[in-house]
Motif scaffolding. Structure first.
Motif, mmCIF file in Angstrom:
data_model
loop_
_atom_site.group_PDB
_atom_site.id
_atom_site.type_symbol
_atom_site.label_atom_id
_atom_site.label_comp_id
_atom_site.label_asym_id
_atom_site.label_seq_id
_atom_site.Cartn_x
_atom_site.Cartn_y
_atom_site.Cartn_z
ATOM 1 N N GLN A 124 0.834 -1.216 0.000
ATOM 2 C CA GLN A 124 0.000 0.000 0.000
ATOM 3 C C GLN A 124 0.861 1.255 0.000
ATOM 4 O O GLN A 124 0.734 2.133 0.854
ATOM 5 C CB GLN A 124 -0.947 -0.021 1.215
ATOM 6 N N THR A 125 1.767 1.306 -0.991
ATOM 7 C CA THR A 125 2.676 2.454 -1.078
ATOM 8 C C THR A 125 3.024 2.730 -2.531
ATOM 9 O O THR A 125 2.908 1.844 -3.376
ATOM 10 C CB THR A 125 3.989 2.182 -0.299
ATOM 11 N N ASN A 126 3.409 3.961 -2.828
ATOM 12 C CA ASN A 126 3.956 4.279 -4.148
ATOM 13 C C ASN A 126 5.486 4.376 -4.100
ATOM 14 O O ASN A 126 6.107 4.785 -5.071
ATOM 15 C CB ASN A 126 3.337 5.563 -4.714
ATOM 16 N N ARG A 127 6.069 3.994 -2.959
ATOM 17 C CA ARG A 127 7.538 4.016 -2.821
ATOM 18 C C ARG A 127 8.099 2.696 -3.358
ATOM 19 O O ARG A 127 8.702 1.912 -2.628
ATOM 20 C CB ARG A 127 7.916 4.231 -1.358
ATOM 21 N N VAL A 128 7.874 2.461 -4.652
ATOM 22 C CA VAL A 128 8.282 1.188 -5.273
ATOM 23 C C VAL A 128 9.138 1.482 -6.495
ATOM 24 O O VAL A 128 8.772 2.317 -7.324
ATOM 25 C CB VAL A 128 7.060 0.345 -5.681
ATOM 26 N N LEU A 129 10.255 0.763 -6.611
ATOM 27 C CA LEU A 129 11.179 0.924 -7.737
ATOM 28 C C LEU A 129 11.324 -0.392 -8.494
ATOM 29 O O LEU A 129 11.308 -1.462 -7.883
ATOM 30 C CB LEU A 129 12.575 1.336 -7.230
ATOM 31 N N GLY A 130 11.476 -0.273 -9.792
ATOM 32 C CA GLY A 130 11.933 -1.415 -10.574
ATOM 33 C C GLY A 130 13.439 -1.285 -10.754
ATOM 34 O O GLY A 130 13.948 -0.174 -10.951
ATOM 35 N N ALA A 131 14.142 -2.393 -10.666
ATOM 36 C CA ALA A 131 15.599 -2.380 -10.886
ATOM 37 C C ALA A 131 15.906 -3.500 -11.874
ATOM 38 O O ALA A 131 15.872 -4.678 -11.530
ATOM 39 C CB ALA A 131 16.343 -2.590 -9.574
ATOM 40 N N LEU A 132 16.121 -3.117 -13.131
ATOM 41 C CA LEU A 132 16.335 -4.104 -14.196
ATOM 42 C C LEU A 132 17.819 -4.430 -14.256
ATOM 43 O O LEU A 132 18.636 -3.544 -14.475
ATOM 44 C CB LEU A 132 15.862 -3.540 -15.540
ATOM 45 N N CYS A 133 18.126 -5.705 -14.068
ATOM 46 C CA CYS A 133 19.531 -6.113 -13.991
ATOM 47 C C CYS A 133 20.046 -6.527 -15.367
ATOM 48 O O CYS A 133 19.529 -7.479 -15.956
ATOM 49 C CB CYS A 133 19.682 -7.278 -13.022
ATOM 50 N N VAL A 155 22.688 -1.979 -13.227
ATOM 51 C CA VAL A 155 21.292 -2.033 -12.799
ATOM 52 C C VAL A 155 20.619 -0.743 -13.247
ATOM 53 O O VAL A 155 21.151 0.345 -13.026
ATOM 54 C CB VAL A 155 21.195 -2.161 -11.265
ATOM 55 N N GLN A 156 19.473 -0.894 -13.934
ATOM 56 C CA GLN A 156 18.741 0.289 -14.381
ATOM 57 C C GLN A 156 17.508 0.471 -13.500
ATOM 58 O O GLN A 156 16.643 -0.400 -13.440
ATOM 59 C CB GLN A 156 18.330 0.120 -15.849
ATOM 60 N N PHE A 157 17.436 1.628 -12.838
ATOM 61 C CA PHE A 157 16.300 1.911 -11.964
ATOM 62 C C PHE A 157 15.206 2.667 -12.709
ATOM 63 O O PHE A 157 15.481 3.488 -13.587
ATOM 64 C CB PHE A 157 16.735 2.777 -10.773
ATOM 65 N N GLY A 158 13.979 2.385 -12.302
ATOM 66 C CA GLY A 158 12.845 3.166 -12.761
ATOM 67 C C GLY A 158 11.847 3.263 -11.620
ATOM 68 O O GLY A 158 11.755 2.357 -10.793
ATOM 69 N N GLU A 159 11.102 4.376 -11.579
ATOM 70 C CA GLU A 159 10.156 4.598 -10.476
ATOM 71 C C GLU A 159 8.734 4.303 -10.926
ATOM 72 O O GLU A 159 8.371 4.538 -12.079
ATOM 73 C CB GLU A 159 10.189 6.059 -10.016
ATOM 74 N N LEU A 160 7.928 3.849 -9.982
ATOM 75 C CA LEU A 160 6.487 3.771 -10.208
ATOM 76 C C LEU A 160 5.968 5.204 -10.338
ATOM 77 O O LEU A 160 6.407 6.084 -9.610
ATOM 78 C CB LEU A 160 5.835 3.098 -8.995
ATOM 79 N N PRO A 161 5.040 5.431 -11.301
ATOM 80 C CA PRO A 161 4.479 6.784 -11.385
ATOM 81 C C PRO A 161 3.918 7.184 -10.020
ATOM 82 O O PRO A 161 3.252 6.394 -9.360
ATOM 83 C CB PRO A 161 3.355 6.641 -12.417
ATOM 84 N N GLY A 162 4.232 8.391 -9.579
ATOM 85 C CA GLY A 162 3.755 8.860 -8.278
ATOM 86 C C GLY A 162 4.742 8.602 -7.151
ATOM 87 O O GLY A 162 4.497 9.003 -6.014
ATOM 88 N N ALA A 163 5.853 7.909 -7.455
ATOM 89 C CA ALA A 163 6.858 7.684 -6.421
ATOM 90 C C ALA A 163 7.482 9.032 -6.038
ATOM 91 O O ALA A 163 7.585 9.933 -6.886
ATOM 92 C CB ALA A 163 7.930 6.730 -6.922
ATOM 93 N N PRO A 164 7.898 9.187 -4.781
ATOM 94 C CA PRO A 164 8.500 10.461 -4.371
ATOM 95 C C PRO A 164 9.703 10.799 -5.238
ATOM 96 O O PRO A 164 10.535 9.939 -5.523
ATOM 97 C CB PRO A 164 8.936 10.191 -2.926
ATOM 98 N N GLU A 165 9.772 12.041 -5.644
ATOM 99 C CA GLU A 165 10.864 12.527 -6.491
ATOM 100 C C GLU A 165 12.221 12.226 -5.850
ATOM 101 O O GLU A 165 12.415 12.441 -4.653
ATOM 102 C CB GLU A 165 10.690 14.039 -6.705
ATOM 103 N N GLY A 166 13.147 11.726 -6.660
ATOM 104 C CA GLY A 166 14.502 11.493 -6.156
ATOM 105 C C GLY A 166 14.674 10.170 -5.433
ATOM 106 O O GLY A 166 15.769 9.840 -4.984
#
Lengths: 315, 315
Positions: A124-133, A155-166
């Protein structure tokens, strides 16, 4: 954003999870590994991470990685990294809650689509990242991970839309401080679809064509054509979903795959070993999303239907 | 047209050839089987044909079927029936000539496209028939053929354009007299494309989906959908070549296949046993002809590319 000395939990410590957790622990991070079959070995001897082309070895004591068998032993952490196969995703509904507090950041190293969304739903959070290895690594035995990629890959990071900036930069900086190379994607969705353009043809066709390495797919004119057709279906589907991928991305992936040589994708090794194959995350979800967006995907539909049945995940 | 008591030679006595030759012999026809691996068994014990659903058994003595190892032992005959795998078609250039006289009729039981034309070329005659077997049968062991189709299924005859009028009826009457059900096609080409509408999906998908029986393809919604899509590509290609096949022919084939039960197509048995698979006749030729006629065939293109590589007939 993560505090001075964040506490980490890794759930699913296979090749990718083991490599990253090991290097973060070697870099001094407060690491906690949730283990099942490897628990006794790591409890007794710790773990070792090797980067073969660079002749680098990282040795971790049990106290460096704090192995645990139950998430309640670890308790709430600042960052949870999920390295489980997506076929085991339902287990996350019981494994994750003891690790969570309101500000916990979740990171998935998993293949395919749907994983970021599942973590977001469970926590129940938008603090979720994808990390493509972009890493070729194997878990050789309990407590031993071998990375075959020069400079360890990245590792390539990407944020869920709405994740806190930075947020992804904050996590990425800890990776970089531990010596893991990092990139940041402008769009997580686009990065995932680009990765699928490789995984869909090569993970699938190598299994069906007789468990052959990827180079045999690109060197067979008919199968190379099918790979390009699959990539184009995915590219057009991604376009309908708002991710603009350039038309020559597919042909460039074919070139890259040719240079990669006799590579056996992880899915092929899973299939050969009788382990579950991530059919839904890699083939099922992109098919459903693409078709729902109005894209015809005959090659993918057929590949998915066959793989689903072959791996006995069918009706 | 065939004379009072025609002499028959069967070249390639597998499931279909064995079933038909056995029943013709049981009906009193002058039968001569050209055998290789099964020669010793048939020479010693004759052969047995069973129709399982009808609880019918036909037992033939060696003298009923006259096994031979060399076509010269048989000599010229009135009708040659070819049941060889099309992968072995080149052997016909040496096997057939000793069996031929100017008025010999040639009949092929073979799957796929290109076989009628080859017989016509080798024998330099237009007295060539296609005989499409709608029969689910297996050669269980040397000299034992088991037919799993109620009432034995049926054989559909079609003539090469230019064949003498009434030729297929003359041959068909001998089949019928032996209790084999017979139909006559107005167009051999159309009949072959109809048959492909079954062989292409079911012979192919059963191999790739884990060597499963045909019923598992039609009972899996995704694979049933793929089967129908393959059938539709073939139907549209046939239409472009002048063969009008009705739109509900594919769905009816799915129904028929459901009733057929746990059937393992011959191609699957061939693949499993490491024998050559008729990739070109069943998948390659229709793809090339359909594409040349302007039909897009993405499902078939992918299926062909994978099967060609899997059976090591690829690049």
């Amino acid at each position: 954003m993560l505090g001075e000395h964040p506490k980490w939990a890794f759930v699913g410590v296979g090749a990718m999870g083991g490599y990253i957790a090991g290097r973060l622990a070697a870099g001094g991070e407060d690491m906690h590994l949730l283990l099942r079959s490897d628990y006794e070995a790591v409890r007794a001897q710790g773990m070792t991470v090797e980067i073969v082309p660079d002749e680098q070895v990282f040795r971790l004591t049990p106290d460096d990685v704090n192995p645990a068998r139950d998430p309640a032993e670890i308790g709430p952490v600042d960052v949870v990294v999920v390295g489980l196969k997506s076929t085991a995703n339902e287990a996350l509904r019981t494994l994750l809650p003891p690790l969570l507090k309101p500000e916990t950041v979740l990171v998935t190293l998993q293949n395919g689509l749907g994983n970021v969304e599942l973590l977001s739903e469970i926590a129940q959070t938008n603090r979720v990242l994808g990390a493509l290895c972009q890493i070729g690594a194997n878990r050789v035995e309990p407590g031993l991970v071998r990375n075959f990629t020069p400079r360890g890959g990245f590792v390539q990071f990407g944020e869920l839309p709405g994740a806190p900036e930075g947020l992804m930069q904050a996590v990425g900086e800890r990776f970089q401080a531990a010596g893991i190379r990092v990139r940041y994607a402008a769009s997580l969705g686009e990065a995932l679809w680009r990765k699928l353009m490789w995984n869909v043809p090569f993970n699938g066709l190598t299994i069906l064509s007789g468990m052959v390495p990827t180079i045999e797919i690109v060197e067979d004119p008919a199968l190379r054509g099918v790979s390009l057709a699959l990539m184009e279906e995915l590219r057009l589907a991604a376009g309908r979903l708002g991710y603009a991928i350039e038309a020559d991305y597919g042909p460039k992936q074919v070139e890259f795959t040719h240079k990669l040589g006799a590579y056996l994708p992880s899915t092929l090794l899973d299939y050969r070993a009788g382990r579950p194959v991530e059919v839904e995350a890699i083939w099922g979800e992109p098919l459903r999303l693409g078709q729902a967006a109005g894209q015809k995907m005959p090659h993918l539909a057929q590949l998915y239907a066959i793989l689903r049945k072959l791996t006995k995940q069918g009706a």
